[in-house]
Design a protein around this motif. Structure first.
Motif, PDB file in Angstrom:
ATOM      1  N   GLU A 117      50.943  38.142 140.696  1.00  0.00           N
ATOM      2  CA  GLU A 117      49.942  38.575 140.435  1.00  0.00           C
ATOM      3  C   GLU A 117      49.884  40.122 141.357  1.00  0.00           C
ATOM      4  O   GLU A 117      48.869  41.034 141.059  1.00  0.00           O
ATOM      5  N   LYS A 139      47.918  48.404 136.625  1.00  0.00           N
ATOM      6  CA  LYS A 139      47.044  48.209 135.346  1.00  0.00           C
ATOM      7  C   LYS A 139      47.187  46.628 135.020  1.00  0.00           C
ATOM      8  O   LYS A 139      46.360  46.257 134.297  1.00  0.00           O
ATOM      9  N   ASN A 140      48.302  45.968 135.544  1.00  0.00           N
ATOM     10  CA  ASN A 140      48.377  44.426 135.435  1.00  0.00           C
ATOM     11  C   ASN A 140      48.712  43.927 136.678  1.00  0.00           C
ATOM     12  O   ASN A 140      48.507  42.507 136.535  1.00  0.00           O
ATOM     13  N   TYR A 141      48.726  44.293 137.827  1.00  0.00           N
ATOM     14  CA  TYR A 141      49.034  43.737 139.047  1.00  0.00           C
ATOM     15  C   TYR A 141      48.110  44.462 140.182  1.00  0.00           C
ATOM     16  O   TYR A 141      47.827  45.475 140.063  1.00  0.00           O
ATOM     17  N   ASP A 179      56.927  38.315 136.903  1.00  0.00           N
ATOM     18  CA  ASP A 179      56.091  37.575 136.001  1.00  0.00           C
ATOM     19  C   ASP A 179      56.401  36.098 135.699  1.00  0.00           C
ATOM     20  O   ASP A 179      55.975  35.314 135.672  1.00  0.00           O
TER      21      ASP A 179
END
Length: 271
Positions: free
Chosen positions: A103, A128-130, A98
């Motif tokens: 990403e 979920k985030n990347y 981060d």
């Protein structure tokens, strides 16, 4: 591209799902990265900061911004994920990612043993985030994985949330999907493709003969990775049939008839 040359294969526009080119950056300087992008930005989709170079390279944040601004998906090599994982520092890894503004991440087990269920849980969590790529295959030459296990792992990891699965070869190109002499394990590749869609796989192919083999087998828009920074345009020429190795691959038969060069030792039938 300013030309009127006919019979070139169509290359999908970026962002794309097939015809991907992944380049490995093993420690380019900012100036080298700028020079690289000036020539290659429109031809590269993914930029891997190889193994642990994102820790060892100076000015890495600035370099990542250059790559992002040029439209490249940047991610740290899977070995770095493993280095954090083996030390039980996954949260530190995510903070590091981060902080770099990344990403995309890679989940791999090429240097250590990770239970496949645990690996898939990591993929699901990170997805979920990347954008997640996962790698299948060992970096050790003596580690053999059966074709059934290759396909099973790839299928499970795609189901867990991987965007693409990477077929391991290292930058040396003599492990994983390749034999020690660098030639492809053709039966393994065929077995994999009997179960996994071609566009879901990123084949590591650091050497020109490996790139040629995949292009001849699966066409101009096969996904290829671990390409050296100086090999991007040569690879694009291979994809387009603008090098001798693939010169006739996209020409109609009537255009190629009678103009192929035949080696002197090849047998020629009498008329």
């Amino acid at each position: 591209m300013n030309h009127n040359l006919t019979h070139l294969p169509e290359r999908p526009a970026k962002p794309r799902e097939s015809g991907l080119t992944m380049v490995m950056d093993k420690g380019l300087s900012l100036r080298q990265a700028e020079d690289f992008l000036e020539v290659n930005a429109d031809k590269v989709d993914l930029l891997k900061l190889g193994f642990g170079t994102s820790i060892a390279t100076p000015n890495v944040k600035e370099k990542i911004k250059l790559y992002h601004d040029a439209g490249l998906m940047v991610y740290p090599g899977g070995t770095l994920f493993e280095a954090f994982f083996v030390r039980s520092q996954l949260d530190d890894y995510l903070r590091f990612v981060d902080d770099l503004g990344l990403e995309t991440v890679e989940v791999s087990d090429g240097s250590m043993v990770i239970d496949e269920q645990v690996k898939c849980e990591m993929i699901s969590r990170l997805a979920k985030n990347y954008r997640v790529l996962s790698e299948v295959g060992s970096k050790e030459a003596g580690i053999l994985i059966s074709p059934n296990k290759w396909t099973s792992m790839m299928e499970q990891e795609l189901a867990a949330g991987s965007w693409k699965v990477i077929a391991e070869a290292r930058e040396s190109g003599n492990v994983g999907i390749y034999r020690p002499n660098g030639t492809a394990h053709t039966a393994l590749v065929r077995r994999i493709l009997a179960k996994v869609q071609l566009e879901d796989i990123l084949w590591e192919a650091p050497k020109k003969p490996q790139q040629v083999w995949f292009l001849k087998q699966f066409g101009a828009n096969v996904n290829l990775g671990n390409i050296g920074p100086h090999d991007v345009i040569p690879l694009e020429c291979l994809r387009l049939g603008l090098r001798g190795d693939t010169f006739f691959d996209h020409l109609p038969a009537e255009m190629a008839e009678g103009v192929r060069q035949i080696p002197e030792d090849a047998e020629v039938e009498d008329d």
